[in-house]
Design a protein around this motif. Sequence first.
Motif, PDB file in Angstrom:
ATOM      1  N   MET A 198      47.101  38.987  56.377  1.00 42.02           N
ATOM      2  CA  MET A 198      46.710  37.574  56.381  1.00 42.02           C
ATOM      3  C   MET A 198      45.297  37.392  56.936  1.00 42.02           C
ATOM      4  SD  MET A 198      50.154  35.460  57.420  1.00 42.02           S
ATOM      5  CE  MET A 198      50.408  36.287  59.006  1.00 42.02           C
ATOM      6  N   ARG A 199      44.987  38.160  57.958  1.00 46.52           N
ATOM      7  CA  ARG A 199      43.678  38.004  58.617  1.00 46.52           C
ATOM      8  C   ARG A 199      42.542  38.496  57.724  1.00 46.52           C
ATOM      9  NH1 ARG A 199      39.328  37.596  59.929  1.00 46.52           N
ATOM     10  NH2 ARG A 199      38.337  37.665  61.995  1.00 46.52           N
ATOM     11  N   PHE A 200      42.759  39.612  57.031  1.00 44.39           N
ATOM     12  CA  PHE A 200      41.681  40.222  56.250  1.00 44.39           C
ATOM     13  C   PHE A 200      41.871  40.058  54.741  1.00 44.39           C
ATOM     14  CE2 PHE A 200      41.960  42.682  60.256  1.00 44.39           C
ATOM     15  CZ  PHE A 200      40.686  42.395  60.750  1.00 44.39           C
ATOM     16  N   ASN A 201      42.867  39.244  54.344  1.00 43.69           N
ATOM     17  CA  ASN A 201      43.130  38.975  52.920  1.00 43.69           C
ATOM     18  C   ASN A 201      43.351  40.248  52.111  1.00 43.69           C
ATOM     19  OD1 ASN A 201      40.727  36.537  53.515  1.00 43.69           O
ATOM     20  ND2 ASN A 201      42.816  35.990  52.972  1.00 43.69           N
ATOM     21  N   TRP A 202      44.156  41.152  52.658  1.00 42.00           N
ATOM     22  CA  TRP A 202      44.490  42.380  51.931  1.00 42.00           C
ATOM     23  C   TRP A 202      45.400  42.043  50.758  1.00 42.00           C
ATOM     24  CZ3 TRP A 202      46.007  45.779  56.752  1.00 42.00           C
ATOM     25  CH2 TRP A 202      44.831  46.143  57.435  1.00 42.00           C
ATOM     26  N   ARG A 203      45.087  42.597  49.606  1.00 45.15           N
ATOM     27  CA  ARG A 203      45.888  42.372  48.402  1.00 45.15           C
ATOM     28  C   ARG A 203      46.114  43.678  47.670  1.00 45.15           C
ATOM     29  NH1 ARG A 203      42.438  37.021  46.484  1.00 45.15           N
ATOM     30  NH2 ARG A 203      43.159  35.662  48.183  1.00 45.15           N
ATOM     31  N   ALA A 204      47.203  43.716  46.917  1.00 45.58           N
ATOM     32  CA  ALA A 204      47.498  44.912  46.135  1.00 45.58           C
ATOM     33  C   ALA A 204      46.570  44.977  44.929  1.00 45.58           C
ATOM     34  CB  ALA A 204      48.961  44.898  45.682  1.00 45.58           C
ATOM     35  N   PRO A 205      46.204  46.180  44.475  1.00 45.94           N
ATOM     36  CA  PRO A 205      45.309  46.293  43.310  1.00 45.94           C
ATOM     37  C   PRO A 205      46.013  45.883  42.032  1.00 45.94           C
ATOM     38  CG  PRO A 205      46.109  48.459  43.970  1.00 45.94           C
ATOM     39  CD  PRO A 205      46.575  47.505  45.035  1.00 45.94           C
ATOM     40  N   ARG A 206      45.232  45.362  41.100  1.00 44.99           N
ATOM     41  CA  ARG A 206      45.773  45.047  39.777  1.00 44.99           C
ATOM     42  C   ARG A 206      45.595  46.248  38.851  1.00 44.99           C
ATOM     43  NH1 ARG A 206      43.116  39.399  38.259  1.00 44.99           N
ATOM     44  NH2 ARG A 206      41.366  40.223  39.447  1.00 44.99           N
ATOM     45  N   ALA A 207      45.987  46.071  37.604  1.00 43.10           N
ATOM     46  CA  ALA A 207      45.963  47.177  36.645  1.00 43.10           C
ATOM     47  C   ALA A 207      44.556  47.748  36.492  1.00 43.10           C
ATOM     48  CB  ALA A 207      46.496  46.717  35.290  1.00 43.10           C
ATOM     49  N   TRP A 208      44.482  49.066  36.354  1.00 49.17           N
ATOM     50  CA  TRP A 208      43.199  49.752  36.193  1.00 49.17           C
ATOM     51  C   TRP A 208      42.534  49.304  34.887  1.00 49.17           C
ATOM     52  CZ3 TRP A 208      40.217  52.410  39.334  1.00 49.17           C
ATOM     53  CH2 TRP A 208      39.194  53.214  38.801  1.00 49.17           C
ATOM     54  N   ASN A 209      41.231  49.037  34.948  1.00 46.62           N
ATOM     55  CA  ASN A 209      40.469  48.598  33.773  1.00 46.62           C
ATOM     56  C   ASN A 209      41.077  47.365  33.124  1.00 46.62           C
ATOM     57  OD1 ASN A 209      38.302  50.306  33.796  1.00 46.62           O
ATOM     58  ND2 ASN A 209      39.252  51.837  32.476  1.00 46.62           N
ATOM     59  N   ARG A 210      41.533  46.470  33.958  1.00 51.51           N
ATOM     60  CA  ARG A 210      42.183  45.256  33.439  1.00 51.51           C
ATOM     61  C   ARG A 210      41.180  44.430  32.635  1.00 51.51           C
ATOM     62  NH1 ARG A 210      42.199  40.105  35.259  1.00 51.51           N
ATOM     63  NH2 ARG A 210      44.015  38.806  34.815  1.00 51.51           N
ATOM     64  N   ARG A 211      41.577  44.060  31.392  1.00 51.18           N
ATOM     65  CA  ARG A 211      40.704  43.246  30.541  1.00 51.18           C
ATOM     66  C   ARG A 211      41.438  42.048  29.961  1.00 51.18           C
ATOM     67  NH1 ARG A 211      38.517  48.364  29.842  1.00 51.18           N
ATOM     68  NH2 ARG A 211      36.256  48.442  30.034  1.00 51.18           N
ATOM     69  N   SER A 212      42.488  41.636  30.643  1.00 55.75           N
ATOM     70  CA  SER A 212      43.269  40.504  30.154  1.00 55.75           C
ATOM     71  C   SER A 212      42.418  39.234  30.169  1.00 55.75           C
ATOM     72  CB  SER A 212      44.505  40.294  31.041  1.00 55.75           C
ATOM     73  OG  SER A 212      45.141  39.088  30.708  1.00 55.75           O
ATOM     74  N   SER A 213      42.613  38.423  29.135  1.00 57.20           N
ATOM     75  CA  SER A 213      41.877  37.152  29.072  1.00 57.20           C
ATOM     76  C   SER A 213      42.701  36.006  29.612  1.00 57.20           C
ATOM     77  CB  SER A 213      41.498  36.837  27.615  1.00 57.20           C
ATOM     78  OG  SER A 213      42.674  36.751  26.817  1.00 57.20           O
ATOM     79  N   ALA A 214      43.876  36.327  30.155  1.00 49.43           N
ATOM     80  CA  ALA A 214      44.752  35.271  30.680  1.00 49.43           C
ATOM     81  C   ALA A 214      44.080  34.580  31.854  1.00 49.43           C
ATOM     82  CB  ALA A 214      46.085  35.878  31.139  1.00 49.43           C
ATOM     83  N   ALA A 215      44.314  33.296  31.948  1.00 52.53           N
ATOM     84  CA  ALA A 215      43.733  32.514  33.043  1.00 52.53           C
ATOM     85  C   ALA A 215      44.336  32.955  34.356  1.00 52.53           C
ATOM     86  CB  ALA A 215      43.976  31.024  32.813  1.00 52.53           C
ATOM     87  N   GLU A 216      43.512  33.001  35.392  1.00 53.92           N
ATOM     88  CA  GLU A 216      43.993  33.394  36.698  1.00 53.92           C
ATOM     89  C   GLU A 216      44.376  32.164  37.497  1.00 53.92           C
ATOM     90  OE1 GLU A 216      40.903  35.599  38.487  1.00 53.92           O
ATOM     91  OE2 GLU A 216      41.169  37.360  37.232  1.00 53.92           O
ATOM     92  N   GLU A 217      45.552  32.267  38.163  1.00 57.19           N
ATOM     93  CA  GLU A 217      45.993  31.154  38.989  1.00 57.19           C
ATOM     94  C   GLU A 217      45.252  31.191  40.314  1.00 57.19           C
ATOM     95  OE1 GLU A 217      50.107  29.714  39.358  1.00 57.19           O
ATOM     96  OE2 GLU A 217      50.607  31.446  38.143  1.00 57.19           O
ATOM     97  N   ALA A 218      44.991  30.009  40.821  1.00 59.40           N
ATOM     98  CA  ALA A 218      44.352  29.914  42.147  1.00 59.40           C
ATOM     99  C   ALA A 218      45.389  30.072  43.229  1.00 59.40           C
ATOM    100  CB  ALA A 218      43.660  28.578  42.279  1.00 59.40           C
TER     101      ALA A 218
END
Length: 218
Positions: A198-218
């Motif tokens: 929570m303090r450092f906003n650590w997040r899991a990685p997404r797919a390698w070489n991701r090129r999806s055009s799907a909109a990202e949720e905020a």
Amino acid sequence: MLQELFTPSVQHSLDLAGIFVFAISGALLAVRKNFDVFGIAVLAEVTALGGGLFRDLVIGIVPAAFTDLGYFLMPLVAAALIFFLHPQVERIQSGVNVFDAAGLGLFCVTGTTKAYEYGLSLTSSAVLGLATAVGGGVLRDVLANEVPSLLRWDRDLYAVPAIVGATMVVLCIRFDVLNAFTSGTAVITAFLLRLAAMRFNWRAPRAWNRRSSAAEEA
């Protein structure tokens, strides 16, 4: 084994504390979604008890929520608190998040230990420990018509600290060193990892070489 780690009264108090803070998070989401009083109560109950109910059903015992009235009433207390005082609680959201992280650490450890106590393998016990810690939150988000936070890339790590805590427990069981100290260490480790995420906003990685055009949720 679980009884050897903590006295029944201490274990009961820790469970109720964890249930309360999880119920707070469920009730707050219900308020943000403009649910009525019944919806607030339902989301509080589901968030607080969902993971434990799933674990107990898998291991084949009557869920504690149906044998101990305190387990059922504590989420209602949290729901009533949020119903009347949600603006004040929203202002101390960071403090609530700290207690939620503590509940995550506690439940991943007690869930894993209880599953092993009822005859599951080490791997299955760790999985149920994870489910105990995060299952209620998943059900909460589904009922609130949201993508579960557990699955969203734009949310700070939540499952990973629980996985680490559960893994520490099964390793302690495997090497016969599980006791109050080592189980407490697992709780604190999961707790601190969640706080750091929570303090450092650590997040899991997404797919390698991701090129999806799907909109990202905020």
